[in-house]
Enzyme design. Structure first.
Site, PDB file in Angstrom:
ATOM      1  N   TYR A  57       0.693  -1.045  -0.051  1.00 57.76           N
ATOM      2  CA  TYR A  57      -0.031  -0.036  -0.101  1.00 57.76           C
ATOM      3  C   TYR A  57       0.898   1.329  -0.009  1.00 57.76           C
ATOM      4  O   TYR A  57       0.333   2.309  -0.138  1.00 57.76           O
ATOM      5  CB  TYR A  57      -1.002  -0.101   1.074  1.00 57.76           C
ATOM      6  CG  TYR A  57      -1.628  -1.036   1.341  1.00 57.76           C
ATOM      7  CD1 TYR A  57      -2.187  -2.136   0.340  1.00 57.76           C
ATOM      8  CD2 TYR A  57      -2.710  -1.411   2.465  1.00 57.76           C
ATOM      9  CE1 TYR A  57      -2.909  -3.112   0.451  1.00 57.76           C
ATOM     10  CE2 TYR A  57      -3.527  -2.550   2.575  1.00 57.76           C
ATOM     11  CZ  TYR A  57      -3.619  -3.340   1.498  1.00 57.76           C
ATOM     12  OH  TYR A  57      -4.388  -4.526   1.689  1.00 57.76           O
ATOM     13  N   HIS A 115       0.789 -11.613   2.216  1.00 55.36           N
ATOM     14  CA  HIS A 115      -0.186 -10.961   1.658  1.00 55.36           C
ATOM     15  C   HIS A 115      -1.026 -11.826   0.611  1.00 55.36           C
ATOM     16  O   HIS A 115      -2.233 -12.005   0.618  1.00 55.36           O
ATOM     17  CB  HIS A 115       0.132  -9.835   1.004  1.00 55.36           C
ATOM     18  CG  HIS A 115      -0.702  -8.691   0.557  1.00 55.36           C
ATOM     19  ND1 HIS A 115      -0.422  -7.104   0.482  1.00 55.36           N
ATOM     20  CD2 HIS A 115      -1.900  -8.707   0.269  1.00 55.36           C
ATOM     21  CE1 HIS A 115      -1.482  -6.713   0.096  1.00 55.36           C
ATOM     22  NE2 HIS A 115      -2.340  -7.263   0.079  1.00 55.36           N
TER      23      HIS A 115
END
Ligand SMILES: NC(=O)C1=CN([C@@H]2O[C@H](COP(=O)(O)OP(=O)(O)OC[C@H]3O[C@@H](n4cnc5c(N)ncnc54)[C@H](OP(=O)(O)O)[C@@H]3O)[C@@H](O)[C@H]2O)C=CC1
Ligand SMILES: O=C(O)C(=O)[C@@H](O)[C@H](O)C(=O)CO
Length: 283
Positions: A57, A115
Site C-alpha cells: 500500500y 499478503h
C-alpha cells in the site's frame, strides 16, 4: 473495553494465540500523504484501534505517523501489515518485516500476514517459517495469512505445526465464502474480510440489505458490516471520511435475524475482480 479518556466502543475477540483483536478495523488502502495521515488519525479518534496496512500500500509511513500523532497510546492500537510476494522466503521475510517496522516507527507489529500465496513461486511455506521466527523474536505478536485456500492453510499446518491466527480474505455478500469460514472455524483460524463493502459498487441497493436497514433503522453499510460479524468475520472497511468511519463502526447496537443473514448471503455471485488466489498473484 478500555477505560481511558480516548476509549473505544469496539469490542474485541480472542485469537488462537490468546491475543485480543478488535471486531472491526480500519482499512487503509490508498490512504497517502498528509491527507492519509489525517484520515487515519480521524479513524482512531472515531474509535478504530485496528489499522490494516501492507508493504504494497506504500503507506506504512503514514500509518506510523498517525500512531505517533494520535491521542491514543501505542499499546491500545492493533497494527497489521503484510509481506508482499517479492519478499517471499525465510530471510526475505525477516528483512521485509524489519523494513516495515522501520517505516512504521514501531518495535513490534500486532499481526503480520503473508499478503498473497503466489503458488507458482512456491515459497509460502518458507515465508510462513519466517513469520514463526519473527514471532519467536518478539517482532510480531500474531501471525497469519491472506488469500489462502483451505489446502494451503492445511499445508502450512502440516509442514510447521503452527496454525495461522487469521486468514484475511475477500468476503462480502456477493462472495460469502461460507465453506472457507466453516473450515477456519474448525481449525481455529479467525476470518477477516477485505473489501467488506464491495467498495461501494452497488451492494447497498440490494433489496435484502435495504430492507434490513429499514427494519433496524440503520444505514445499508451498517447492515453489511453487521452481516460480517453475524457470519463470524471481523472486517476492515476503508473510509477516509470521518462521518462514514463513525457510521461503519456503529454496528454493535443491533443484530440481524438468521433470516436476514441468509437473505443477504443469498446475494452470492462471485469475486469482485476475479482475484482467485490459485491464479492471481501479486508481487
Ligand atoms: N489482503 C488483501 O488482499 C486485501 C486487503 N484489503 C484491505 O481491506 C481494506 C478494505 O477494503 P477496500 O478494498 O478498501 O474496500 P471497502 O469495501 O472497505 O470499501 C471502501 C470504499 O467504500 C467507501 N465507503 C466506506 N464506507 C462507506 C459507507 N458507509 N457508505 C458508502 N461508501 C463507503 C470508501 O470511500 P470513502 O473513503 O470516501 O468513505 C471506499 O471508496 C483495504 O483498505 C485494505 O486494508 C483490500 C483488498 C485486498
Ligand atoms: O489491496 C490489497 O491488499 C490487494 O491485495 C490488491 O489486490 C488491491 O486490492 C487491488 O485492488 C489491486 O488492484
Amino acid at each position: 473495553m478500555s477505560t481511558s479518556e480516548h476509549s473505544s466502543a469496539i469490542p474485541t475477540l480472542e485469537l488462537n494465540d490468546g491475543a485480543s483483536v478488535p471486531q472491526i478495523g480500519l482499512g487503509t488502502y490508498a490512504m497517502h500523504d498528509a491527507e492519509g495521515v489525517g484520515a487515519i488519525i480521524a479513524g482512531i479518534d472515531n474509535g478504530y484501534r485496528l489499522l490494516d496496512t501492507a508493504v504494497n500500500y506504500e503507506n506504512e509511513r503514514e500509518v506510523g505517523q498517525a500512531v505517533i500523532d494520535s491521542k491514543v497510546g501505542r499499546d491500545e492500537l492493533f497494527i497489521t501489515s503484510k509481506v508482499p510476494g517479492r519478499h517471499h522466503g525465510f530471510d526475505e521475510t525477516i528483512a521485509s518485516t524489519e523494513e516495515s517496522l522501520a517505516r512504521l516507527q514501531l518495535e513490534r507489529l500486532d499481526l503480520h500476514l503473508i499478503h498473497w500465496p503466489n503458488p507458482s513461486v512456491g515459497k509460502y511455506v518458507d515465508t510462513w517459517r519466517g513469520l514463526i521466527e519473527l514471532r519467536e523474536r518478539g517482532l510480531v505478536t500474531s501471525i497469519g495469512v491472506s488469500n489462502f485456500t483451505e489446502a494451503m492453510l492445511q499445508e502450512l499446518i502440516d509442514e510447521t505445526g503452527v496454525t495461522p491466527a487469521v486468514n484475511q480474505i475477500e468476503l462480502h455478500p456477493y462472495f460469502p465464502q461460507s465453506k472457507l469460514i466453516e473450515f477456519h472455524r474448525s481449525i481455529g483460524v479467525q476470518t477477516e474480510s477485505w473489501s467488506p463493502l464491495y467498495r461501494d459498487q452497488g451492494l447497498f441497493d440490494e433489496a435484502p440489505i435495504a430492507e434490513a436497514a429499514a427494519a433496524h433503522g440503520v444505514e445499508p453499510a451498517q447492515v453489511v458490516l453487521r452481516w460480517h460479524l453475524e457470519v463470524g468475520s471481523l472486517s476492515i472497511p476503508k473510509s477516509a471520511n470521518p462521518d462514514r468511519q463513525k457510521l461503519n463502526a456503529d454496528i454493535f447496537g443491533f443484530n440481524l435475524t438468521p433470516a436476514e443473514v441468509d437473505a443477504i448471503s443469498g446475494l452470492e455471485r462471485g469475486r469482485m475482480k476475479g482475484r482467485d488466489p490459485l491464479t492471481h498473484e501479486e508481487m
